[in-house]
Motif scaffolding. Structure first.
Motif, PDB file in Angstrom:
ATOM      1  N   VAL A 284       0.842  -1.199   0.000  1.00 17.94           N
ATOM      2  CA  VAL A 284       0.000   0.000   0.000  1.00 17.94           C
ATOM      3  C   VAL A 284       0.881   1.253   0.000  1.00 17.94           C
ATOM      4  O   VAL A 284       0.568   2.241  -0.679  1.00 17.94           O
ATOM      5  N   ALA A 285       1.985   1.228   0.734  1.00 20.45           N
ATOM      6  CA  ALA A 285       2.890   2.383   0.745  1.00 20.45           C
ATOM      7  C   ALA A 285       3.480   2.611  -0.642  1.00 20.45           C
ATOM      8  O   ALA A 285       3.518   3.754  -1.126  1.00 20.45           O
ATOM      9  N   LEU A 286       3.929   1.543  -1.293  1.00 14.10           N
ATOM     10  CA  LEU A 286       4.477   1.690  -2.643  1.00 14.10           C
ATOM     11  C   LEU A 286       3.410   2.146  -3.633  1.00 14.10           C
ATOM     12  O   LEU A 286       3.681   2.969  -4.518  1.00 14.10           O
ATOM     13  N   LEU A 287       2.195   1.638  -3.489  1.00 15.35           N
ATOM     14  CA  LEU A 287       1.099   2.057  -4.351  1.00 15.35           C
ATOM     15  C   LEU A 287       0.805   3.542  -4.160  1.00 15.35           C
ATOM     16  O   LEU A 287       0.593   4.284  -5.124  1.00 15.35           O
ATOM     17  N   SER A 288       0.812   3.986  -2.909  1.00 14.05           N
ATOM     18  CA  SER A 288       0.575   5.401  -2.621  1.00 14.05           C
ATOM     19  C   SER A 288       1.670   6.270  -3.216  1.00 14.05           C
ATOM     20  O   SER A 288       1.384   7.317  -3.811  1.00 14.05           O
ATOM     21  N   VAL A 289       2.921   5.847  -3.063  1.00 16.24           N
ATOM     22  CA  VAL A 289       4.032   6.599  -3.647  1.00 16.24           C
ATOM     23  C   VAL A 289       3.872   6.675  -5.158  1.00 16.24           C
ATOM     24  O   VAL A 289       4.059   7.738  -5.760  1.00 16.24           O
ATOM     25  N   LEU A 290       3.502   5.577  -5.763  1.00 15.07           N
ATOM     26  CA  LEU A 290       3.343   5.553  -7.220  1.00 15.07           C
ATOM     27  C   LEU A 290       2.217   6.483  -7.674  1.00 15.07           C
ATOM     28  O   LEU A 290       2.415   7.345  -8.536  1.00 15.07           O
ATOM     29  N   LEU A 291       1.055   6.339  -7.074  1.00 10.82           N
ATOM     30  CA  LEU A 291      -0.098   7.127  -7.525  1.00 10.82           C
ATOM     31  C   LEU A 291       0.031   8.606  -7.150  1.00 10.82           C
ATOM     32  O   LEU A 291      -0.194   9.490  -7.991  1.00 10.82           O
ATOM     33  N   PHE A 292       0.395   8.888  -5.893  1.00 10.42           N
ATOM     34  CA  PHE A 292       0.554  10.283  -5.500  1.00 10.42           C
ATOM     35  C   PHE A 292       1.784  10.892  -6.164  1.00 10.42           C
ATOM     36  O   PHE A 292       1.815  12.090  -6.443  1.00 10.42           O
ATOM     37  N   GLY A 293       2.793  10.059  -6.403  1.00 15.22           N
ATOM     38  CA  GLY A 293       3.979  10.550  -7.108  1.00 15.22           C
ATOM     39  C   GLY A 293       3.649  10.979  -8.522  1.00 15.22           C
ATOM     40  O   GLY A 293       4.128  12.019  -8.993  1.00 15.22           O
ATOM     41  N   MET A 294       2.820  10.195  -9.210  1.00 21.11           N
ATOM     42  CA  MET A 294       2.419  10.587 -10.562  1.00 21.11           C
ATOM     43  C   MET A 294       1.601  11.874 -10.526  1.00 21.11           C
ATOM     44  O   MET A 294       1.783  12.762 -11.365  1.00 21.11           O
ATOM     45  N   SER A 295       0.717  11.996  -9.545  1.00 22.75           N
ATOM     46  CA  SER A 295      -0.057  13.238  -9.411  1.00 22.75           C
ATOM     47  C   SER A 295       0.876  14.413  -9.148  1.00 22.75           C
ATOM     48  O   SER A 295       0.698  15.504  -9.697  1.00 22.75           O
ATOM     49  N   GLY A 296       1.872  14.183  -8.308  1.00 21.30           N
ATOM     50  CA  GLY A 296       2.847  15.230  -8.020  1.00 21.30           C
ATOM     51  C   GLY A 296       3.658  15.622  -9.249  1.00 21.30           C
ATOM     52  O   GLY A 296       3.923  16.811  -9.482  1.00 21.30           O
ATOM     53  N   VAL A 297       4.038  14.635 -10.039  1.00 19.13           N
ATOM     54  CA  VAL A 297       4.780  14.922 -11.272  1.00 19.13           C
ATOM     55  C   VAL A 297       3.936  15.760 -12.213  1.00 19.13           C
ATOM     56  O   VAL A 297       4.420  16.736 -12.807  1.00 19.13           O
ATOM     57  N   PHE A 298       2.650  15.400 -12.339  1.00 17.17           N
ATOM     58  CA  PHE A 298       1.777  16.176 -13.230  1.00 17.17           C
ATOM     59  C   PHE A 298       1.551  17.585 -12.687  1.00 17.17           C
ATOM     60  O   PHE A 298       1.399  18.531 -13.448  1.00 17.17           O
TER      61      PHE A 298
ATOM     62  N   LEU B  33       0.456   9.031 -22.029  1.00 16.12           N
ATOM     63  CA  LEU B  33       1.413   7.937 -22.269  1.00 16.12           C
ATOM     64  C   LEU B  33       2.038   7.468 -20.956  1.00 16.12           C
ATOM     65  O   LEU B  33       2.225   6.271 -20.754  1.00 16.12           O
ATOM     66  N   LEU B  34       2.357   8.438 -20.076  1.00 17.53           N
ATOM     67  CA  LEU B  34       2.916   8.036 -18.780  1.00 17.53           C
ATOM     68  C   LEU B  34       1.925   7.189 -17.997  1.00 17.53           C
ATOM     69  O   LEU B  34       2.302   6.207 -17.351  1.00 17.53           O
TER      70      LEU B  34
ATOM     71  N   TYR C 278       0.391   1.559 -15.549  1.00  8.62           N
ATOM     72  CA  TYR C 278      -0.312   0.277 -15.511  1.00  8.62           C
ATOM     73  C   TYR C 278       0.643  -0.913 -15.449  1.00  8.62           C
ATOM     74  O   TYR C 278       0.417  -1.834 -14.658  1.00  8.62           O
ATOM     75  N   PRO C 279       1.718  -0.934 -16.220  1.00  8.31           N
ATOM     76  CA  PRO C 279       2.670  -2.036 -16.024  1.00  8.31           C
ATOM     77  C   PRO C 279       3.294  -2.038 -14.626  1.00  8.31           C
ATOM     78  O   PRO C 279       3.533  -3.101 -14.049  1.00  8.31           O
ATOM     79  N   LEU C 280       3.534  -0.839 -14.061  1.00 11.57           N
ATOM     80  CA  LEU C 280       4.052  -0.795 -12.694  1.00 11.57           C
ATOM     81  C   LEU C 280       3.035  -1.331 -11.690  1.00 11.57           C
ATOM     82  O   LEU C 280       3.402  -2.026 -10.736  1.00 11.57           O
ATOM     83  N   LEU C 281       1.758  -1.007 -11.885  1.00 12.55           N
ATOM     84  CA  LEU C 281       0.716  -1.550 -11.003  1.00 12.55           C
ATOM     85  C   LEU C 281       0.650  -3.070 -11.107  1.00 12.55           C
ATOM     86  O   LEU C 281       0.514  -3.775 -10.097  1.00 12.55           O
ATOM     87  N   PHE C 282       0.747  -3.570 -12.321  1.00  6.31           N
ATOM     88  CA  PHE C 282       0.731  -5.022 -12.519  1.00  6.31           C
ATOM     89  C   PHE C 282       1.947  -5.666 -11.853  1.00  6.31           C
ATOM     90  O   PHE C 282       1.820  -6.682 -11.159  1.00  6.31           O
TER      91      PHE C 282
END
Length: 136
Positions: A54-68, A87-88, A94-98
Motif C-alpha cells: 500500500v505504501a508503494l502504491l501510494s508513492v506511485l499514484l501520489f507521485g504521478m499526481s505530483g509529477v503532473f 502515455l505516462l 499500468y505495467p508498474l501496477l501489474f
C-alpha cells in the motif's frame, strides 16, 4: 403431438437440489494453540507485506499526481499526437501496477512457504518431549 421434454441434471445437481438450503452438518476441528500462534505470525508477516504494498502504491499514484502538478507541460507536450501525460499513465503506470501486484502475491506466497518449511523442519513452534517425557 410433440414429444415430451425431459429435464436432465447431473447426479450432483440432484443431490444438491434434494438437500435444499440445509447446511452441511460437519464441524471443522478447532486448531491447536500452536497452529493459532503460527497463523498469527503468518498473518502478521502478510500484513507487513500488505502495508509495504500500500505504501508503494501510494508513492506511485501520489507521485504521478505530483509529477503532473510540478510539470503541467506534460499535458501539453505531445508524442505521436498523444499527450505525454496519457502515455505516462498508460505505458508506465499500468505495467508498474501489474508488477506491484505480482510482487505482492509472490511475497505473500513466499511468507507462506517459509512458514510451511519451518513447520516441516520442526521450527520454533514444534514441541519436543522434555527429558521426563512431558512437552516442553
Amino acid at each position: 403431438m410433440s414429444a415430451r421434454r425431459e429435464k436432465l441434471t447431473s447426479p450432483q445437481t440432484r443431490v444438491a437440489l434434494a438437500r435444499g438450503n440445509r447446511p452441511v452438518q460437519h464441524l471443522l476441528p478447532l486448531p491447536e494453540p500452536v497452529d493459532t500462534e503460527r497463523a498469527r505470525r503468518l498473518f502478521g508477516a502478510q500484513r507487513r507485506i500488505a502495508a509495504r504494498t500500500v505504501a508503494l502504491l501510494s508513492v506511485l499514484l501520489f507521485g504521478m499526481s505530483g509529477v503532473f502538478a510540478l510539470f503541467p507541460a506534460l499535458g501539453r507536450v505531445r508524442w505521436a499526437e498523444l499527450p505525454v501525460s496519457w502515455l505516462l499513465l498508460t505505458v508506465v503506470v499500468y505495467p508498474l501496477l501489474f508488477g506491484l501486484a505480482l510482487w505482492h502475491v509472490r511475497s505473500a506466497e513466499r511468507a507462506e512457504e517459509r512458514d510451511a518449511d519451518g513447520r516441516e523442519a520442526g521450527g520454533p513452534t514444534a514441541r519436543t518431549p522434555g527429558p521426563n517425557g512431558n512437552d516442553g
